[in-house]
Structure formats: structure tokens, C-alpha cells
Write a protein that holds these residues in place. Structure first.
Motif, PDB file in Angstrom:
ATOM      1  N   UNK A   5       2.911  12.122  52.213  1.00 48.42           N
ATOM      2  CA  UNK A   5       2.913  13.271  51.159  1.00 48.42           C
ATOM      3  C   UNK A   5       1.676  14.609  51.893  1.00 48.42           C
ATOM      4  N   UNK A   6       2.488  15.541  52.467  1.00 42.84           N
ATOM      5  CA  UNK A   6       2.614  16.938  53.136  1.00 42.84           C
ATOM      6  C   UNK A   6       1.775  18.084  51.555  1.00 42.84           C
ATOM      7  N   UNK A   7       1.814  17.436  50.335  1.00 42.04           N
ATOM      8  CA  UNK A   7       1.464  18.528  49.247  1.00 42.04           C
ATOM      9  C   UNK A   7       0.251  18.779  49.646  1.00 42.04           C
ATOM     10  N   UNK A   8      -0.545  17.812  49.590  1.00 36.15           N
ATOM     11  CA  UNK A   8      -2.016  18.286  50.007  1.00 36.15           C
ATOM     12  C   UNK A   8      -2.847  17.628  50.698  1.00 36.15           C
ATOM     13  N   UNK A   9      -3.793  18.513  51.237  1.00 38.12           N
ATOM     14  CA  UNK A   9      -4.784  18.388  52.089  1.00 38.12           C
ATOM     15  C   UNK A   9      -5.166  16.770  52.704  1.00 38.12           C
ATOM     16  N   UNK A  10      -5.387  16.515  53.694  1.00 39.79           N
ATOM     17  CA  UNK A  10      -5.957  14.860  53.040  1.00 39.79           C
ATOM     18  C   UNK A  10      -7.333  14.724  53.230  1.00 39.79           C
ATOM     19  N   UNK A  11      -8.076  15.546  52.314  1.00 41.26           N
ATOM     20  CA  UNK A  11      -9.124  15.080  52.536  1.00 41.26           C
ATOM     21  C   UNK A  11      -9.567  13.617  51.360  1.00 41.26           C
TER      22      UNK A  11
END
Length: 471
Positions: A5-11
Motif C-alpha cells: 500500500x503506497x497510498x499513505x506514508x507508513x507512519x
């Protein structure tokens, strides 16, 4: 197979764990300009820490439009992950990593952070390195030191699957990036929460009653003079047999006081009355400030709330908020801290007429030194400050504001008091600035007032506590 999933930063831990799992299934196929995998690194070795610095420089030297298409522009490095393997590495402190890495980045280099991702049934953890999104207006980030794989002054970029030196054409693009103006559809909201209201107080039944009652009590201490008292007051001496003691007067009685322990009244009646008159004038002059202190403890504290509605990470954010017209700011006060006239910063009444205790020899003490010592305690500076200049100018040092993040000031800092009871709303304007952004973001705000709050009852309660206590 788990999707990447690259739609959101993995924070956050859950997003980081999901990324680690998906990256392990894909292995080298997951590596692109936004993601690099390392099966292991020995972070006790300088050369391995240097590899982290190289990735950070490369990720920061991407073009903003390319970077923004995935992970919200962030670059990600996973250490301890390979194809079908999540082995991790032994955790180390951030300071141990940054002391080496920052040497290659420089003080004004790219912004980055790390997150440790736990591995079930293992003492090792996966190290995730997050590099902030590149922005228009940023020139190239050159390497600031030389090492085994890095050279001082060289520019490195992150391409698909590798971090390498920039070509002349890529360097030209980075130079153009530095000249570009950053255009953002910034979206902020600024709110003022709390009880913004006018206050009223009946002076006749508060301060005037207080002064009248206190004056009566102070004057009642004067002696009722008799012919015998007049004669003895002239001499100041009373015959007690074989020993003579100074005679001191208090209220309506003649009191013989041993001069070793008490001192006689040294003021004349005229001086005493003049002290009372002067004190009354000082109290009336100070009453407006005392009412403001009461209002600052009765009204609900003001909270300044700022929301970043965008996906842009903002550093060193500052808010300037100007509220126009009939309004003033005051430090919030705890009601329990102002329950005496002295706490309202009203002048102390004159010492009651009569003898006073003599200070014993050798016991003199400078209490002002104690007060000064108490004031040396270090105070944590508040992020909120204000100035009253016909209107209220509020400054909030917000610090970093994350995408879709919210800042709220502390609840015990500021109170806003309307100075005209007929005002129904307060209009204001605000400006927000942030590091690395040349724009000034602006907006307007309207605050509905909460009407008029009567503080007469609380003022009477406070003034009544010390009304019969000697000054």
C-alpha cells in the motif's frame, strides 16, 4: 500475496508492520525510488551507517512531483528485510545512528526519522528510516563529508532500485527545483475556544462596602479620650508603684505594656487618619486591575486551536492572530489563588492603631531574600504570548504540524475579556508561516461572545474574607 500500500506514508506501528510484511513477500521487486530494502546492516560499523546517509540524500534529491505519487512523498528504507525473510537487527539508540549520519547530511540537510518495528518472538527489530518529502524551492542536497561510498560535495539521487550520483541533467533539474516557487493548496482552520465574554461588577456593594467596613474597623481602634487619658498621653508615663512603664493606648482601654516587648503607637491620630484616606484612594485606583484578575479566574480559559487539513508536513509553524476592537487578554488564574484582597493585588490597609510588638534583638530576618530565592525557579516558556494594544495580538509557537494534525494551546494560559458589554462578536485575522515555505497563509475569524458575566458575588466573597482582619 499482501499488497504494498503506497497510498499513505507508513507512519505508525500498524502501517509500518503492514509495509514490512508486504515488502518481505516481494523482496527486491518492491525496491523503487521510494523504497529500499537491506537484509541486514551492522550499525556498530560506520560504513553501514553511511549507507543510511546515502539513502537519505538520494531520497531527498528526487523531484517533488515524482516523489508525491507514493507514500505521500516520503522515502522509506527497511533494514532487516529480504525476500521471505524478516530477520531485523539489534536495536540501537537514535543518537548512535544520527551522530554518524548527520555528518554526511549537514545541519541544513534533509529531514528524516526512524521507527523500530518489533518482530514476534525475536529480540531483533526492523529499522524503518523515513525521509521527508522533497519540496519545490529546495535546491540539491549535496553530501557534506567523505566516506567509503560517499564523497564530499557530490549529489546523490534515488532512482528505481539504486542510489547513485546525479547526472548533469539530473543536477540541472535539482537546480531548477531550488528556483521553483512552492505552490500548495494550503487549508488551515483557526479556532478560539472558551468563554469570551464581558464582565460586570457592582462597585457600590463590593469595593465601596469593603472600604466603608474596613475604615470603620480601623477608626474604632482609636482611643476614647478622657480628661485623665489626655493628661497621661501628654506625659507618656503611668505610675505603677515602684516601677514606671511606658503607657500605650489601644481601643478604649489604657494598657500598660512592658517596653522590652512592645513599642508604643508612634503615629498621631491625624497621621493615622491620613493613612486610611490614602489607602482608600489607592484601593479605588487598583480596583479595575483587581476586577480583571477576578474575571481571569471566572471565565473559561481560551484555547487556540489550529488544524492542518492538508497532507503537507509543516516545520516550525507560527501563528499570529489579531483580534480587533473591544477586547483584552489576561493570564488565566486559578480562583483559589485569588481568594484574598492581597491576592487581588489590592494595597494593604494601614496597621491598626495601637502598640506593636518589638522585634526581638538578634532575630531580624530579611524575608525579601526568601522571596527572591523562590522566584529563581526556572519556568517552562509558554508557546502562547499576547499583547494588548487597543486590540489583542496573539502569537502561538506551534512547532511542527503534521499532515491533518491539530494544535491546541494549554487550557490554563489565556483569558479573553470583552471590554464593551454591547459587543456580540469579535472579528480577527490570522497569519501562519512555516519553515521552508516562503508564503504567508492568511485567514479571518469571527468569535461569538458569551454575553455578560456578573462577578459581584465572587468579588464580595473575596473582599469579605479579610474584611475584619487587622492590616
Amino acid at each position: 500475496m499482501t499488497e504494498l500500500d503506497t497510498s499513505r506514508a507508513p507512519r505508525g506501528l500498524l502501517a509500518a508492520q503492514a509495509l514490512v510484511k508486504a515488502a518481505a513477500q516481494l523482496g527486491d521487486l518492491a525496491e523503487r525510488h521510494y523504497l529500499e530494502l537491506k537484509s541486514t546492516l551492522d550499525l556498530s560499523q560506520k560504513k553501514d551507517k553511511e549507507k543510511i546517509a546515502k539513502f537519505i540524500l538520494g531520497a531527498a534529491n528526487r523531484m517533488p512531483d515524482v516523489a508525491a505519487s507514493v507514500f505521500e512523498g516520503f522515502g522509506v528504507m527497511l533494514i532487516g528485510v529480504a525476500k521471505d525473510e524478516i530477520v531485523g537487527i539489534p536495536p540501537v539508540e537514535m543518537m548512535d545512528i544520527s551522530q554518524v549520519v548527520q555528518k554526511y547530511l549537514g545541519a541544513n540537510g534533509p529531514r528524516w526519522d526512524i521507527q523500530w518495528v518489533p518482530i514476534e518472538n525475536s529480540s531483533n527489530q526492523v529499522l524503518m528510516v523515513l525521509v521527508d518529502p522533497p519540496l519545490a524551492g529546495q535546491g540539491p542536497f549535496p553530501c557534506r563529508a567523505s566516506g567509503e561510498s560517499l564523497t564530499d560535495g557530490r549529489v546523490y539521487i534515488r532512482a528505481d532500485g539504486q542510489t547513485r550520483e546525479a547526472t548533469s541533467g539530473e543536477l540541472d533539474l535539482l537546480l531548477e527545483r531550488g528556483k521553483a516557487c512552492r505552490k500548495f493548496d494550503m487549508d488551515f482552520s483557526v479556532e478560539v475556544l472558551g468563554q469570551v465574554a464581558a464582565v460586570e461588577c457592582d462597585d457600590a456593594t463590593t469595593v465601596e462596602d469593603y472600604l466603608a467596613t474596613k475604615r470603620e474597623s480601623l477608626l474604632d481602634a482609636l482611643p476614647k479620650k478622657s480628661p485623665r487619658a489626655e493628661s497621661e498621653l501628654q506625659s507618656g508615663i503611668a505610675d505603677t508603684g515602684s516601677i514606671f512603664w511606658p503607657k500605650v493606648w489601644a481601643r478604649n482601654e489604657d494598657i500598660e505594656v512592658n517596653s522590652l516587648f512592645m513599642e508604643p503607637e508612634e503615629r498621631t491620630e491625624e497621621q493615622y487618619r491620613a493613612e486610611i484616606d490614602a489607602w482608600e484612594d489607592q484601593v479605588r485606583h487598583s480596583w479595575a486591575g483587581a476586577k480583571a484578575r477576578i474575571a481571569a479566574s471566572v471565565l473559561s480559559p481560551t484555547i487556540v486551536k489550529v488544524t492542518n487539513h492538508t497532507s503537507v508536513f509543516l516545520y516550525s509553524v507560527e501563528l499570529k492572530l489579531d483580534l480587533e476592537g473591544n477586547i483584552s487578554g489576561s493570564d488565566w488564574l486559578d480562583l483559589e489563588s485569588i481568594l484574598t484582597p492581597a491576592a487581588l493585588e489590592l494595597p494593604t490597609s494601614p496597621r491598626r492603631w495601637g502598640p506593636k510588638r518589638r522585634q526581638p534583638f538578634g532575630l531580624a530576618h530579611d524575608f525579601s531574600r526568601v522571596s527572591q530565592m523562590g522566584n529563581t525557579l526556572a519556568l517552562v516558556p509558554s508557546p502562547i504570548s499576547y499583547e494588548n494594544e487597543g486590540s489583542v495580538h496573539i502569537t502561538a509557537d506551534i512547532g511542527d504540524l503534521r499532515p491533518r494534525g491539530v494544535f491546541e494551546s494549554e487550557r490554563d494560559e489565556l483569558v479573553l475579556i470583552v471590554t464593551d458589554r454591547l459587543v456580540k462578536s469579535i472579528h480577527g485575522s490570522w497569519e501562519i508561516t512555516a519553515r521552508d515555505h516562503n508564503e504567508v497563509f492568511t485567514g479571518e475569524i469571527d468569535i461569538e461572545t458569551a454575553g455578560v458575566i456578573d462577578i459581584t458575588e465572587i468579588a464580595r466573597l473575596i473582599l469579605g474574607q479579610d474584611i475584619d482582619i487587622d492590616g
